[in-house]
Design a protein around this motif. Structure first.
Motif, short mmCIF file in Angstrom:
data_model
loop_
_atom_site.label_atom_id
_atom_site.label_comp_id
_atom_site.label_asym_id
_atom_site.label_seq_id
_atom_site.Cartn_x
_atom_site.Cartn_y
_atom_site.Cartn_z
N LEU A 165 0.18 2.89 2.07
CA LEU A 165 0.33 2.00 3.14
C LEU A 165 -1.24 1.52 3.40
O LEU A 165 -1.47 0.54 3.80
N SER A 166 -2.13 2.63 3.17
CA SER A 166 -3.53 2.54 3.33
C SER A 166 -4.10 1.58 2.30
O SER A 166 -4.62 0.39 2.56
N PHE A 167 -3.38 1.88 1.11
CA PHE A 167 -3.67 0.92 -0.15
C PHE A 167 -3.60 -0.61 0.24
O PHE A 167 -4.37 -1.44 -0.05
N ALA A 168 -2.28 -0.58 0.46
CA ALA A 168 -1.74 -1.94 0.98
C ALA A 168 -2.59 -3.04 1.76
O ALA A 168 -2.80 -3.92 1.60
N LYS A 169 -2.95 -2.09 2.91
CA LYS A 169 -3.57 -2.83 3.91
C LYS A 169 -5.04 -3.21 3.47
O LYS A 169 -5.45 -4.24 3.74
N MET A 170 -5.65 -2.37 2.67
CA MET A 170 -6.88 -2.61 1.99
C MET A 170 -6.90 -3.94 1.07
O MET A 170 -7.80 -4.71 0.91
N LEU A 171 -5.75 -4.15 0.61
CA LEU A 171 -5.60 -5.24 -0.34
C LEU A 171 -4.93 -6.43 0.42
O LEU A 171 -4.55 -7.42 -0.35
N GLY A 172 -4.78 -6.20 1.77
CA GLY A 172 -4.23 -7.70 2.31
C GLY A 172 -2.85 -7.65 2.42
O GLY A 172 -2.15 -8.61 2.73
N LEU A 173 -2.10 -6.50 1.99
CA LEU A 173 -0.52 -6.67 2.14
C LEU A 173 -0.12 -5.66 3.38
O LEU A 173 -0.76 -5.12 3.73
N GLU A 174 1.12 -5.92 3.44
CA GLU A 174 1.74 -5.48 4.71
C GLU A 174 2.28 -4.14 4.83
O GLU A 174 2.10 -3.27 5.34
N LYS A 175 3.31 -3.83 3.55
CA LYS A 175 3.86 -2.67 3.60
C LYS A 175 3.73 -1.67 2.36
O LYS A 175 2.94 -2.16 1.39
N TYR A 176 3.99 -0.50 2.55
CA TYR A 176 3.65 0.53 1.50
C TYR A 176 4.30 0.16 0.35
O TYR A 176 3.77 0.47 -0.86
N ASN A 177 5.48 -0.57 0.15
CA ASN A 177 6.36 -0.90 -0.88
C ASN A 177 5.88 -2.43 -1.45
O ASN A 177 6.64 -2.87 -2.04
#
Length: 441
Positions: free
Chosen positions: A177-189
Motif C-alpha cells: 500500500l505504501s509502494f502504491a501510494k508512492m507511485l500515485g496508485l490507490e490500492k495495494y493490489n
C-alpha cells in the motif's frame, strides 16, 4: 438471500472491527448470509460487539449475526473461518519481548526468541481451531491470520497437509500500500508483485503496474530520495512503526538489489534493533496503551450514549480488505494473484521442497497455485536457509517435546548471538510459558 457464512475466530481481537468494516464495504461482491464472532473470552466478545453495532446494522436484515463462546454454535454450517487467535493475550506477548531484551536480544512478537515462544503457544491453539472447524464444518476454508504465521504454517502443514487451510499475513499488503501510494496508485493490489521469502522475511524483485510496466526502478529512486512513506492505517503509523518505515531506506542502502520486507531489520541489524528497544516498555505495552485502550474507551462512550455514538473504526482497520479479497478469489475461483504462505514444492529450487515459503500465488477454489520463482542469490538463500531451519526446529521441538530441538532453534536464529544466550533465554521462556508450551525434555 444467497451469501456466505463466515465465522471470525478470535472475534474479541482489536483487529475484528477492521475485518467487519471490510466485509460490510464488500457486501456487493461477498454477500453474507451468516456472520459469527467466536472467542473464548466473553468480555472481549461483548466489547467488539458493542464497538461494531453501527456496522452490524448495515448487514442484510436476513443475515444471521451472533457472538458465541461455544465452538459447536460457531462452526456449524459455515463456509469460511477467519482465524486470528493470540494464545496468552498481550500479557504473554509482553513477556516474550521483555525476556529477550533482558539478554540483549531483539524483543519482537514474531522474530527471534519471542516469535518462537509465541509459536510454541500458538500451535496447540490453532490446532484446536482446525479440529473444531473440521468436526462441525469439514469442508469450510480456514483462512489463518494467527501469528507467528511461518511457524504456524509449518505446523499445520505437518499435521493437516494444509487441506483447505491458507496461511496469510497482511504485512506485505501494508508495505505494498505504501509502494502504491508512492507511485500515485490507490490500492495495494494496483501493483502485481514478484516476491520471494518466508513470512516476515522476504524481498520484492519486481512490481508491475496493471499495464505491465515494472515500477521498481522508479520506486527505489523515490525511496532513496524521500524514504518509504508510512502505511496508511493507525496500526502501522504509531511511533514504533514509523521507526520501522524509516529503517527501510537503511536496508535498501546496504542491500540495493531488491526491496526488503520491513521485518528484515531485526535480522540484518539485530544488535542495533535490540539496543533501540526499551526493555521496560515494549511494543506490547504500546499496543495495550494504544489501540486496546482506544477500544475500551470507545465502547464505554457507545454504552453511555445508549448506542447513539458510533465508533471511529478507522482506528482498527489494518488488514480487513486482504482477507476479504483472498476469500473472494477462493469462493469464485477467480485465480487472483496474492502473496501467501505455501509449501515450496520446487518454486524456489534451492530451498527444501517442504519449506513454507511466501510467494505470489493464484488463489483457486481448490487452493493456492504458486508462481515459479527460480533460483535466488546466495545471500538471500543463506539467510532463508538459516531462518527456515530455525522455524522447522522449533516445530520439531513442539511435536517431539524436545528441549534439545528448542535450544537448537533458538541458537540457529540470526537474532541470537550465541548458544549460551540461547539457553538462558530458553530456560526463562520455559518458566514463563508453563501451561502454554508442551513440556520439553
Amino acid at each position: 438471500m444467497e451469501g456466505f457464512k463466515v465465522v471470525i475466530v478470535g472475534g474479541g481481537s482489536s483487529h475484528t472491527p477492521g475485518i467487519i468494516q471490510s466485509l460490510i464495504a464488500n457486501l456487493d461482491r461477498f454477500p453474507l448470509k451468516k456472520l459469527v464472532l467466536y472467542d473464548i473470552d466473553p468480555d472481549r466478545l461483548e466489547l467488539v460487539d458493542t464497538l461494531c453495532g453501527s456496522l452490524i446494522a448495515k448487514l442484510d436484515p436476513e443475515c444471521v449475526y451472533f457472538t458465541t463462546t461455544d465452538p459447536e454454535k460457531a462452526y456449524t454450517d459455515i463456509d469460511f473461518a477467519f482465524a486470528q487467535i493470540r494464545q496468552g493475550g498481550m500479557e504473554m506477548r509482553e513477556k516474550d519481548e521483555k525476556i529477550s531484551l533482558e539478554f540483549g536480544v531483539v524483543g519482537q512478537e514474531t522474530c527471534g526468541p519471542g516469535g518462537m515462544a509465541y509459536g510454541l503457544r500458538s500451535i496447540p491453539g490453532v490446532f484446536q481451531v482446525i479440529d473444531d472447524v473440521r468436526k462441525y464444518a469439514p469442508e469450510a476454508w480456514i483462512i489463518n491470520y494467527s501469528n507467528p504465521a511461518a511457524i504456524v504454517a509449518e505446523a499445520t502443514r505437518r499435521k493437516y497437509n494444509n487441506y483447505k487451510i491458507l496461511n496469510i499475513c497482511d504485512m506485505p499488503v501494508a508495505i505494498m500500500l505504501s509502494f502504491a501510494k508512492m507511485l500515485g496508485l490507490e490500492k495495494y493490489n494496483d501493483v502485481d508483485p514478484v516476491y520471494f521469502g518466508l513470512n516476515h522475511f522476504g524481498w520484492w524483485t519486481h512490481l508491475y503496474d496493471k499495464s505491465g510496466v515494472d515500477r521498481m526502478p522508479e520506486l527505489k529512486e523515490k525511496i532513496m530520495k524521500f524514504g518509504l512513506a508510512a502505511s496508511h492505517d493507525k496500526h502501522h503509523s504509531d511511533p514504533s512503526w514509523r521507526h520501522t518505515w524509516e529503517n527501510f531506506k537503511e536496508i535498501l542502502t546496504d542491500f540495493p538489489e531488491y526491496l526488503p520486507n520491513t521485518y528484515l531489520q531485526y535480522y540484518l541489524y539485530a544488535k542495533e534493533s535490540a539496543e533501540d528497544m526499551d526493555p521496560n516498555y515494549t511494543r506490547a505495552n504500546m499496543v495495550m496503551d494504544g489501540r486496546e485502550k482506544d477500544m475500551i474507551e470507545q465502547a464505554k462512550l457507545i454504552r453511555e450514549s445508549g448506542g447513539k455514538k458510533e465508533a471511529n473504526l478507522n482506528l482498527f482497520n489494518a488488514f480487513g480488505d486482504f482477507i476479504v479479497d483472498v476469500a473472494c478469489s477462493i469462493a469464485y475461483n477467480n485465480a487472483d494473484r496474492y502473496l501467501v504462505i505455501v509449501e515450496n514444492k520446487g518454486c524456489i529450487p534451492q530451498m527444501p521442497y517442504d519449506a513454507m515459503v511466501e510467494v505470489p500465488c493464484y488463489l483457486r477454489k481448490w487452493g493456492p497455485e504458486p508462481v515459479t520463482i527460480g533460483n535466488i542469490p546466495q545471500f538471500q538463500l543463506g539467510m532463508m536457509m538459516q531462518q527456515v531451519s530455525s522455524e522447522k526446529l522449533i516445530v520439531d521441538a513442539y511435536f517431539e517435546h524436545s528441549y534439545q530441538k528448542a535450544l537448537e532453534a533458538f541458537t540457529m536464529n540470526k537474532t541470537v548471538p550465541s548458544a549460551k544466550v540461547a539457553r538462558k533465554i530458553l530456560d526463562k521462556m520455559i518458566e514463563a510459558n508453563k501451561g502454554y508450551w508442551p513440556e520439553l525434555h
